[in-house]
Design a protein around this motif. Structure first.
Motif, PDB file in Angstrom:
ATOM      1  N   UNK A 127       3.548   4.410  -4.242  1.00  0.00           N
ATOM      2  CA  UNK A 127       3.120   3.456  -3.210  1.00  0.00           C
ATOM      3  C   UNK A 127       4.304   2.949  -2.387  1.00  0.00           C
ATOM      4  N   UNK A 128       5.148   3.872  -1.928  1.00  0.00           N
ATOM      5  CA  UNK A 128       6.370   3.511  -1.202  1.00  0.00           C
ATOM      6  C   UNK A 128       6.027   3.182   0.252  1.00  0.00           C
ATOM      7  N   UNK A 129       6.444   1.996   0.693  1.00  0.00           N
ATOM      8  CA  UNK A 129       6.315   1.594   2.094  1.00  0.00           C
ATOM      9  C   UNK A 129       7.696   1.138   2.568  1.00  0.00           C
ATOM     10  N   UNK A 130       7.795   0.645   3.792  1.00  0.00           N
ATOM     11  CA  UNK A 130       9.089   0.171   4.304  1.00  0.00           C
ATOM     12  C   UNK A 130       9.526  -1.129   3.640  1.00  0.00           C
ATOM     13  N   UNK A 131       8.603  -1.856   2.982  1.00  0.00           N
ATOM     14  CA  UNK A 131       8.975  -3.141   2.379  1.00  0.00           C
ATOM     15  C   UNK A 131       8.579  -3.291   0.911  1.00  0.00           C
ATOM     16  N   UNK A 132       8.011  -2.254   0.289  1.00  0.00           N
ATOM     17  CA  UNK A 132       7.613  -2.384  -1.115  1.00  0.00           C
ATOM     18  C   UNK A 132       7.552  -1.019  -1.795  1.00  0.00           C
TER      19      UNK A 132
END
Length: 171
Positions: A127-132
């Motif tokens: 669940x990689x995003x730009x903030x988590x």
């Protein structure tokens, strides 16, 4: 009553002398406490009369071991070393008074401390995003979940906690 004269005739007591029976009452055991580390235990207890110190212990209620310390005391302590870490031991204490009466406590258990850290495996970032990001991993035994993070191991910027309940699947 009857009259008794001592041999030199100076004392005259009236009445019968009561019979004093033998001690047939075992010591009363109380306040049994076990203090453990990974490989040691100190077991203490009290008795209401002077008696020896005995400890029956083992990894089942069959026990198997019984060290005996013959000093007659009312405050007892037996220390054991060389025990296995993360192991449950069964024990009971016993004390024998000078007349040969033995008091025995209830059965108790103690568990030595766990000194082996959990083995971590299957570490995955999902669940990689730009903030988590979610980090998942497994352990070979129940453990709480904590992660420290930063751009490299020498520059930690935060700590994340998972569920504080000990689990083997962490997120």
């Amino acid at each position: 009553g009857s009259q008794y004269n001592d041999p030199d005739g100076t004392r005259n007591d009236m009445g019968a002398y009561p019979f004093i029976g033998a001690d047939t009452t075992p010591p009363v055991i109380s306040s049994v406490v076990a203090s453990t580390t990974a490989t040691t235990v100190d077991i203490t207890w009290l008795t209401n009369e002077a008696s020896d110190s005995r400890l029956q212990y083992g990894t089942s209620t069959v026990y198997g071991f019984e060290p005996i310390f013959t000093s007659l005391v009312t405050s007892h302590q037996i220390s054991l070393s060389g025990l296995l870490p993360s192991t449950t031991y069964y024990y009971r204490v016993r004390s024998q008074d000078a007349a040969g009466n033995i008091g025995t406590s209830n059965d108790y258990t103690f568990t030595t401390a766990d000194t082996v850290p959990p083995v971590i495996s299957n570490v995955q970032a999902t669940s990689i995003t730009t903030s988590s990001v979610t980090i998942n991993w497994s352990t070979d035994e129940l453990a709480s979940s904590e992660i420290t993070y930063g751009p490299d191991p020498s520059f930690i910027v935060g700590t994340g906690w998972g569920d504080p309940t000990p689990v083997t699947l962490h997120s």
